[in-house]
Design a protein around this motif. Structure first.
Motif, short mmCIF file in Angstrom:
data_model
loop_
_atom_site.label_atom_id
_atom_site.label_comp_id
_atom_site.label_asym_id
_atom_site.label_seq_id
_atom_site.Cartn_x
_atom_site.Cartn_y
_atom_site.Cartn_z
N VAL A 114 0.84 -1.20 0.00
CA VAL A 114 0.00 0.00 0.00
C VAL A 114 0.88 1.25 0.00
CG1 VAL A 114 -1.64 1.37 1.35
CG2 VAL A 114 -2.02 -1.07 1.05
N GLY A 115 1.96 1.21 0.80
CA GLY A 115 2.89 2.33 0.82
C GLY A 115 3.53 2.56 -0.54
N LEU A 116 3.90 1.47 -1.23
CA LEU A 116 4.48 1.59 -2.57
C LEU A 116 3.44 2.08 -3.58
CD1 LEU A 116 6.68 -1.64 -2.65
CD2 LEU A 116 7.46 0.73 -2.49
N LEU A 117 2.18 1.68 -3.37
CA LEU A 117 1.10 2.17 -4.23
C LEU A 117 0.96 3.68 -4.10
CD1 LEU A 117 -1.39 1.61 -6.06
CD2 LEU A 117 -2.71 1.26 -3.96
N LYS A 118 1.01 4.17 -2.87
CA LYS A 118 0.94 5.62 -2.65
C LYS A 118 2.12 6.33 -3.31
CE LYS A 118 -2.74 6.17 -0.06
NZ LYS A 118 -3.88 7.04 -0.48
N ILE A 196 -16.47 -17.41 -2.78
CA ILE A 196 -17.67 -16.94 -2.08
C ILE A 196 -17.41 -16.82 -0.58
CG2 ILE A 196 -20.05 -17.56 -1.46
CD1 ILE A 196 -20.26 -18.89 -4.24
N ILE A 197 -16.70 -17.81 -0.01
CA ILE A 197 -16.39 -17.81 1.42
C ILE A 197 -15.46 -16.65 1.78
CG2 ILE A 197 -15.19 -19.06 3.26
CD1 ILE A 197 -16.16 -21.65 1.88
N LEU A 198 -14.46 -16.40 0.93
CA LEU A 198 -13.44 -15.41 1.25
C LEU A 198 -13.85 -13.98 0.89
CD1 LEU A 198 -10.18 -17.26 0.14
CD2 LEU A 198 -11.12 -17.03 2.45
N GLN A 199 -14.82 -13.81 -0.01
CA GLN A 199 -15.16 -12.48 -0.50
C GLN A 199 -15.50 -11.47 0.60
OE1 GLN A 199 -14.67 -11.66 -3.76
NE2 GLN A 199 -14.92 -9.60 -2.95
N PRO A 200 -16.33 -11.82 1.61
CA PRO A 200 -16.62 -10.84 2.66
C PRO A 200 -15.37 -10.38 3.41
CG PRO A 200 -18.14 -12.68 2.76
CD PRO A 200 -17.07 -13.08 1.80
N PHE A 201 -14.42 -11.29 3.59
CA PHE A 201 -13.19 -10.95 4.30
C PHE A 201 -12.29 -10.07 3.44
CE2 PHE A 201 -14.73 -14.99 5.99
CZ PHE A 201 -14.90 -14.64 7.33
N TYR A 202 -12.33 -10.28 2.12
CA TYR A 202 -11.64 -9.36 1.21
C TYR A 202 -12.17 -7.95 1.41
CZ TYR A 202 -9.17 -12.66 -1.84
OH TYR A 202 -8.30 -13.58 -2.34
N GLY A 203 -13.51 -7.84 1.45
CA GLY A 203 -14.12 -6.53 1.62
C GLY A 203 -13.68 -5.86 2.91
N LEU A 204 -13.62 -6.64 4.01
CA LEU A 204 -13.17 -6.10 5.29
C LEU A 204 -11.72 -5.61 5.22
CD1 LEU A 204 -14.70 -8.66 7.82
CD2 LEU A 204 -15.35 -6.26 7.51
N MET A 205 -10.87 -6.38 4.54
CA MET A 205 -9.47 -5.99 4.42
C MET A 205 -9.32 -4.70 3.62
SD MET A 205 -7.19 -7.66 6.06
CE MET A 205 -5.79 -7.00 5.15
N ILE A 209 -7.82 -1.06 4.78
CA ILE A 209 -6.78 -0.32 4.05
C ILE A 209 -7.24 1.11 3.80
CG2 ILE A 209 -5.59 -0.13 1.83
CD1 ILE A 209 -5.59 -3.22 1.77
N ARG A 210 -8.48 1.28 3.36
CA ARG A 210 -9.00 2.64 3.09
C ARG A 210 -9.07 3.47 4.36
NH1 ARG A 210 -12.91 -0.54 0.20
NH2 ARG A 210 -12.41 -0.63 -2.01
#
Length: 213
Positions: A114-118, A196-205, A209-210
């Motif tokens: 994320v730092g490199l993205l910035k 499908i199982i992991l998608q909600p946790f992706y959203g949380l991550m 980050i935001r």
């Protein structure tokens, strides 16, 4: 499916983040094991940042490549770090920290990327766009690897953590499911249930980050 030019571009973007993600994940397991009393991985040369020591031809190369070609969930693994849990000073307590070390390394790498993205967003050089694309790949890969390994399925890290928290009798019974763990994981992947199982946790991550960036 992606065409050949897209595939080459994606390999160029994803190769370095994938190598960093698996190398630091496995090295973190090895370091934690040695920190808590087991020198097995250290003696076998696995406590290293050399990616060649951790690459599994199928799990690290073939499956991620097929995932890219199919345009779906990036799936793969590295050679697991050997750990003699009975050699740990407090086997049940310390085994959960050895297991957690890999996902924690991926969590830290998410914020590094994320730092490199910035940096890429605010710089204007010939390297800005490649760094931007690679940073996005690094974020996605490390979130994927962290969440995948935290699933409560043996022999994944999440399964090891659950096993260490259960009473001894239940832990023994739970350990017997390890022989089926990879088959369960492949079934989830093949049927599309894993995403499908992991998608909600992706959203949380990504929300996390935001929040910080």
């Amino acid at each position: 499916m992606v065409d050949f030019n897209q595939l080459v571009q994606q390999i160029a973007i994803y190769a370095l983040p994938v190598l960093f993600a698996i190398t630091l994940h496995e090295a973190a397991h090895a370091y934690a094991a040695r920190r808590f009393g087991d020198n097995t991985a250290y003696m076998l040369g696995r406590m290293t940042l050399n990616p060649l020591k951790h690459i599994d031809p199928v799990g690290t190369v073939l499956l991620p490549l097929l995932s890219l070609m199919m345009g779906g969930f990036i799936f793969g693994w590295a050679k697991p770090v050997p750990v003699n849990f009975s050699a740990l000073r407090k086997p049940r307590q310390h085994s959960r920290w050895v297991a957690a070390a890999g996902p924690l390394a991926n969590f830290a790498m998410v914020f590094l990327w994320v730092g490199l993205l910035k940096l890429a967003l605010y710089s204007h050089t010939a390297y800005s766009e490649p760094l931007l694309l690679m940073s996005k790949a690094g974020i996605a890969i490390n979130i994927s690897l962290m969440l995948l390994n935290l699933l409560p399925i043996l022999p994944l890290d999440g399964g090891r953590i659950v096993e260490s928290l259960l009473p001894p009798g239940w832990a023994w019974r739970y350990a017997q499911t390890e022989r089926y763990g990879m088959w369960v994981l492949l079934l989830l992947l093949a049927t599309g249930k894993l995403g499908i199982i992991l998608q909600p946790f992706y959203g949380l991550m990504y929300d996390l980050i935001r929040m910080f960036f």
